[in-house]
Scaffold this motif. Structure first.
Motif, PDB file in Angstrom:
ATOM      1  N   ALA A  85      12.490 -21.667  25.302  1.00 50.60           N
ATOM      2  CA  ALA A  85      12.322 -20.544  26.709  1.00 50.60           C
ATOM      3  C   ALA A  85      12.556 -21.400  28.112  1.00 50.60           C
ATOM      4  O   ALA A  85      11.679 -22.383  27.962  1.00 50.60           O
ATOM      5  CB  ALA A  85      10.980 -20.382  26.068  1.00 50.60           C
ATOM      6  N   SER A  86      12.050 -20.294  28.827  1.00 49.81           N
ATOM      7  CA  SER A  86      12.283 -20.585  29.946  1.00 49.81           C
ATOM      8  C   SER A  86      11.833 -19.396  31.135  1.00 49.81           C
ATOM      9  O   SER A  86      11.908 -18.085  30.400  1.00 49.81           O
ATOM     10  CB  SER A  86      13.216 -21.137  31.043  1.00 49.81           C
ATOM     11  OG  SER A  86      14.956 -19.874  31.022  1.00 49.81           O
ATOM     12  N   GLY A  87      11.492 -19.315  32.791  1.00 55.12           N
ATOM     13  CA  GLY A  87      10.965 -18.687  33.331  1.00 55.12           C
ATOM     14  C   GLY A  87       9.301 -18.286  33.114  1.00 55.12           C
ATOM     15  O   GLY A  87       8.528 -19.143  33.011  1.00 55.12           O
ATOM     16  N   ALA A  88       8.453 -17.315  32.756  1.00 55.03           N
ATOM     17  CA  ALA A  88       7.708 -17.185  33.266  1.00 55.03           C
ATOM     18  C   ALA A  88       6.775 -17.392  31.686  1.00 55.03           C
ATOM     19  O   ALA A  88       5.821 -16.005  30.804  1.00 55.03           O
ATOM     20  CB  ALA A  88       7.156 -15.109  33.587  1.00 55.03           C
ATOM     21  N   THR A  89       6.861 -18.510  31.499  1.00 51.86           N
ATOM     22  CA  THR A  89       6.525 -18.947  29.726  1.00 51.86           C
ATOM     23  C   THR A  89       4.392 -19.025  29.343  1.00 51.86           C
ATOM     24  O   THR A  89       4.135 -18.618  28.937  1.00 51.86           O
ATOM     25  CB  THR A  89       6.941 -20.063  29.293  1.00 51.86           C
ATOM     26  OG1 THR A  89       6.271 -20.724  30.720  1.00 51.86           O
ATOM     27  CG2 THR A  89       8.694 -19.623  29.109  1.00 51.86           C
ATOM     28  N   TYR A  90       4.102 -18.258  30.835  1.00 51.47           N
ATOM     29  CA  TYR A  90       2.905 -18.618  30.834  1.00 51.47           C
ATOM     30  C   TYR A  90       2.446 -17.439  30.270  1.00 51.47           C
ATOM     31  O   TYR A  90       1.043 -17.169  30.334  1.00 51.47           O
ATOM     32  CB  TYR A  90       2.389 -19.154  32.609  1.00 51.47           C
ATOM     33  CG  TYR A  90       2.907 -18.174  33.328  1.00 51.47           C
ATOM     34  CD1 TYR A  90       4.236 -18.409  34.513  1.00 51.47           C
ATOM     35  CD2 TYR A  90       2.531 -16.757  33.592  1.00 51.47           C
ATOM     36  CE1 TYR A  90       4.425 -17.777  34.853  1.00 51.47           C
ATOM     37  CE2 TYR A  90       3.000 -15.804  34.874  1.00 51.47           C
ATOM     38  CZ  TYR A  90       3.999 -16.635  35.551  1.00 51.47           C
ATOM     39  OH  TYR A  90       4.925 -15.486  36.162  1.00 51.47           O
ATOM     40  N   ASN A  91       2.992 -16.183  30.083  1.00 50.33           N
ATOM     41  CA  ASN A  91       2.972 -14.940  30.038  1.00 50.33           C
ATOM     42  C   ASN A  91       2.570 -14.767  28.252  1.00 50.33           C
ATOM     43  O   ASN A  91       2.318 -13.725  27.713  1.00 50.33           O
ATOM     44  CB  ASN A  91       3.491 -13.332  30.460  1.00 50.33           C
ATOM     45  CG  ASN A  91       3.120 -13.704  31.974  1.00 50.33           C
ATOM     46  OD1 ASN A  91       1.857 -14.139  31.997  1.00 50.33           O
ATOM     47  ND2 ASN A  91       4.065 -13.486  33.187  1.00 50.33           N
ATOM     48  N   VAL A  92       3.311 -15.899  27.844  1.00 49.71           N
ATOM     49  CA  VAL A  92       3.553 -16.375  25.963  1.00 49.71           C
ATOM     50  C   VAL A  92       2.726 -16.388  25.383  1.00 49.71           C
ATOM     51  O   VAL A  92       1.756 -17.622  25.390  1.00 49.71           O
ATOM     52  CB  VAL A  92       4.933 -17.156  26.006  1.00 49.71           C
ATOM     53  CG1 VAL A  92       5.194 -16.877  24.291  1.00 49.71           C
ATOM     54  CG2 VAL A  92       6.017 -16.624  27.178  1.00 49.71           C
ATOM     55  N   TYR A  93       2.419 -15.942  24.556  1.00 49.90           N
ATOM     56  CA  TYR A  93       1.330 -15.480  23.721  1.00 49.90           C
ATOM     57  C   TYR A  93       1.602 -16.292  21.965  1.00 49.90           C
ATOM     58  O   TYR A  93       1.181 -16.621  21.521  1.00 49.90           O
ATOM     59  CB  TYR A  93       0.430 -14.171  23.356  1.00 49.90           C
ATOM     60  CG  TYR A  93      -0.146 -13.765  24.383  1.00 49.90           C
ATOM     61  CD1 TYR A  93      -1.397 -12.821  23.805  1.00 49.90           C
ATOM     62  CD2 TYR A  93      -0.043 -13.773  25.135  1.00 49.90           C
ATOM     63  CE1 TYR A  93      -2.310 -12.454  25.345  1.00 49.90           C
ATOM     64  CE2 TYR A  93      -0.752 -12.926  26.808  1.00 49.90           C
ATOM     65  CZ  TYR A  93      -2.192 -12.795  26.003  1.00 49.90           C
ATOM     66  OH  TYR A  93      -3.069 -12.025  27.034  1.00 49.90           O
ATOM     67  N   ALA A  94       2.627 -15.584  21.604  1.00 47.73           N
ATOM     68  CA  ALA A  94       3.010 -16.218  20.447  1.00 47.73           C
ATOM     69  C   ALA A  94       4.599 -16.205  20.640  1.00 47.73           C
ATOM     70  O   ALA A  94       5.715 -15.462  21.467  1.00 47.73           O
ATOM     71  CB  ALA A  94       3.167 -15.430  18.913  1.00 47.73           C
ATOM     72  N   MET A  95       5.207 -17.355  20.149  1.00 42.94           N
ATOM     73  CA  MET A  95       6.913 -16.870  18.750  1.00 42.94           C
ATOM     74  C   MET A  95       7.427 -16.431  18.187  1.00 42.94           C
ATOM     75  O   MET A  95       6.487 -17.649  17.478  1.00 42.94           O
ATOM     76  CB  MET A  95       7.607 -18.747  19.820  1.00 42.94           C
ATOM     77  CG  MET A  95       7.511 -18.831  21.220  1.00 42.94           C
ATOM     78  SD  MET A  95       8.218 -17.756  22.324  1.00 42.94           S
ATOM     79  CE  MET A  95       9.862 -19.103  22.431  1.00 42.94           C
TER      80      MET A  95
END
Length: 124
Positions: free
Chosen positions: A24-34
Motif C-alpha cells: 500500500a502507498s499514498g494516504a495509508t494513514y487513513n486505512v482502517y483495515a485491509m
C-alpha cells in the motif's frame, strides 16, 4: 488516495502453498483495515480475509479458515495472505482492498480502494 499492488500469485498443484503480498502507498494513514477477496470465472467477488490495520485483528471466510492466514507489516505498509493446503476450488483472481471507514469489513461495498488482482491457479 491509496494505491494497492498485489503480487505472489501463480500456478501450483493441489496441496501446495503460496504467499500473496499487497503493498500500500499514498494516504495509508487513513486505512482502517485491509482485506483480501477473490473472484473465480463466472462468479461474484467473495470475501476471503480481513485485518484491522492498527490492532491486527483478523477474520476469515469459513471456506478458508484454518488454511489461509492474513498478516500485515505496519512499517512496510504491506498486507500478506498465506495460502496453505490449496485446493482447485481456490482458483481465482485474488484482490487486495483497503477501507477507510471500518475495522471490520466483509462486503465489497465497504472497501474504498482495490488492487489490480493476482491470479492463483490450483491444479488437481
Amino acid at each position: 488516495q491509496v494505491q494497492l499492488v498485489e503480487s505472489g500469485g501463480g500456478l501450483v498443484q493441489a496441496g501446495a502453498s503460496l504467499r500473496l503480498s499487497c503493498a500500500a502507498s499514498g494516504a495509508t494513514y487513513n486505512v482502517y483495515a485491509m482485506g483480501w477477496f477473490r473472484q473465480a470465472p463466472g462468479k461474484e467477488r467473495e470475501f476471503v480475509s480481513g485485518i484491522s490495520w492498527n490492532g491486527g485483528i483478523t477474520y476469515y471466510a469459513d471456506s478458508v479458515k484454518g488454511r489461509f492466514t492474513i498478516s500485515r507489516d505496519y512499517a512496510l505498509n504491506t498486507a500478506y495472505l498465506q495460502l496453505n493446503s490449496l485446493e482447485p476450488e481456490d482458483t481465482a483472481v485474488y484482490f487486495c482492498a483497503a477501507t477507510t471507514t471500518t475495522t471490520w469489513a466483509r462486503q465489497v461495498y465497504e472497501y474504498d480502494y482495490w488492487g489490480q488482482g493476482t491470479q492463483v491457479t490450483v491444479s488437481s
